[in-house]
Scaffold this active site. Sequence first.
Site, PDB file in Angstrom:
ATOM      1  N   LYS A   4       0.809  -1.211   0.000  1.00  0.00           N
ATOM      2  CA  LYS A   4       0.000   0.000   0.000  1.00  0.00           C
ATOM      3  C   LYS A   4       0.843   1.262   0.000  1.00  0.00           C
ATOM      4  CE  LYS A   4       0.692   2.419   3.540  1.00  0.00           C
ATOM      5  NZ  LYS A   4       0.646   3.386   4.563  1.00  0.00           N
ATOM      6  N   ASP A  82      -1.301   8.851   3.774  1.00  0.00           N
ATOM      7  CA  ASP A  82      -0.418   7.678   3.767  1.00  0.00           C
ATOM      8  C   ASP A  82      -0.730   6.770   4.953  1.00  0.00           C
ATOM      9  OD1 ASP A  82       2.266   6.312   2.753  1.00  0.00           O
ATOM     10  OD2 ASP A  82       2.381   6.518   4.931  1.00  0.00           O
TER      11      ASP A  82
END
Lengths: 227, 227
Positions: A4, A82
Amino acid sequence: LLEKPPGATVCEVEQLRDLADRYGVSLYATWHSRHGVAVATAKALLKESHLKSATLTWKEDVKKWHPGQEWIWQAGGLGVFDPGINGLSILTECLSEAAFVTKANLVFPANKAAPIAAQLDFVTQSDANIHADFDWRQCDGEAWSIDFDTDKGLLSVLDGGAALQLNDEVIELSEHSEFGEYQAIYQNFAKLIKQRKSDVDLTPLKLVADAFLLGSRETTEPFHDHE
Amino acid sequence: LLEKPPGATVCEVEQLRDLADRYGVSLYATWHSRHGVAVATAKALLKESHLKSATLTWKEDVKKWHPGQEWIWQAGGLGVFDPGINGLSILTECLSEAAFVTKANLVFPANKAAPIAAQLDFVTQSDANIHADFDWRQCDGEAWSIDFDTDKGLLSVLDGGAALQLNDEVIELSEHSEFGEYQAIYQNFAKLIKQRKSDVDLTPLKLVADAFLLGSRETTEPFHDHE
């Protein structure tokens, strides 16, 4: 294996997925937080409940967790999304229905091209409201949690997916492997390769792109890493 | 029937598409510019060509085309992407391969929450570069065109999809119906309803969301509608 976020844009990864399909190879876009020991249990409990609303809180000190990471502040670097996308990856895994962003506010330091904080509102298909609060200016420990308000009580996914409570009572979970979330990731990847299948769920990244598309913007004081 | 843009976010429309599938009804997310008389011919010609690069130019005077439209300047109002997405809908219809955004710059008036101009770079699956230039500060007529540089020559879709040239020579096209692009839209919609099918291509909106996700931001002088 793409950890990710799986790419810089949604369309980029969709193209990779199509290429993988065409060539019969496996693409695995992973979300490590989905493999926290609390997630599968939370998902199962939510499946048997009616969700009334939820609150996602993802707060941490950027100076502690991302010191000197210049790329994270650049355009496309995601900023507070993030870590926040970890919360969204758990949320979307646990929910038994789709949700989309209805409102977003992104807070940018005056000297940075990525947000240091964000507030998001979502609505699910059955009309439950979800609020998310991302903040990198949290100096006092971390808050990585999702509170699901259901007809069975308040189900709380805590510690970024490592712990679970129902009405403030701890639910016992199996222990994490010594490799944490990554053991499950590599086991899944091995399985996908054997089956020549792909697993590419882009929902968390799509929600982030939608938040940038829809979001209002607010400028706050400049951020300096070394102070 | 959802006319462009089909929704405020990508995930919102994907949810609508899933609902339509579940209930066996037709959802048609349309892009009116794709029904310009030049588009199908351009697509057929490009299918037989090798694309080297392309330039999309979508420039118009916002005061002429969007006077008093306050919503278009709000967060989520798309700004110059409101017309620009027409260009992207033609581009993605004509291309015989996928493309994604690699770089974007969005120019915001100091007093507005949506961009007045944008420059985008794309790359196609076979590595052709595409540049797009959107600008609402064009006072001298409109420029709504895509130039495809191919091994067969320069193919130009002009006038927002209404005209076509190959190496500056006009290609004869069938005439527009008196209802313009909308006759084809309603014919398609009627066909979809009969077949109980949906047609929901969200590629143009996804590319715009990706541009917002990835794009750097630049502030320019305030914009005032009445001057």
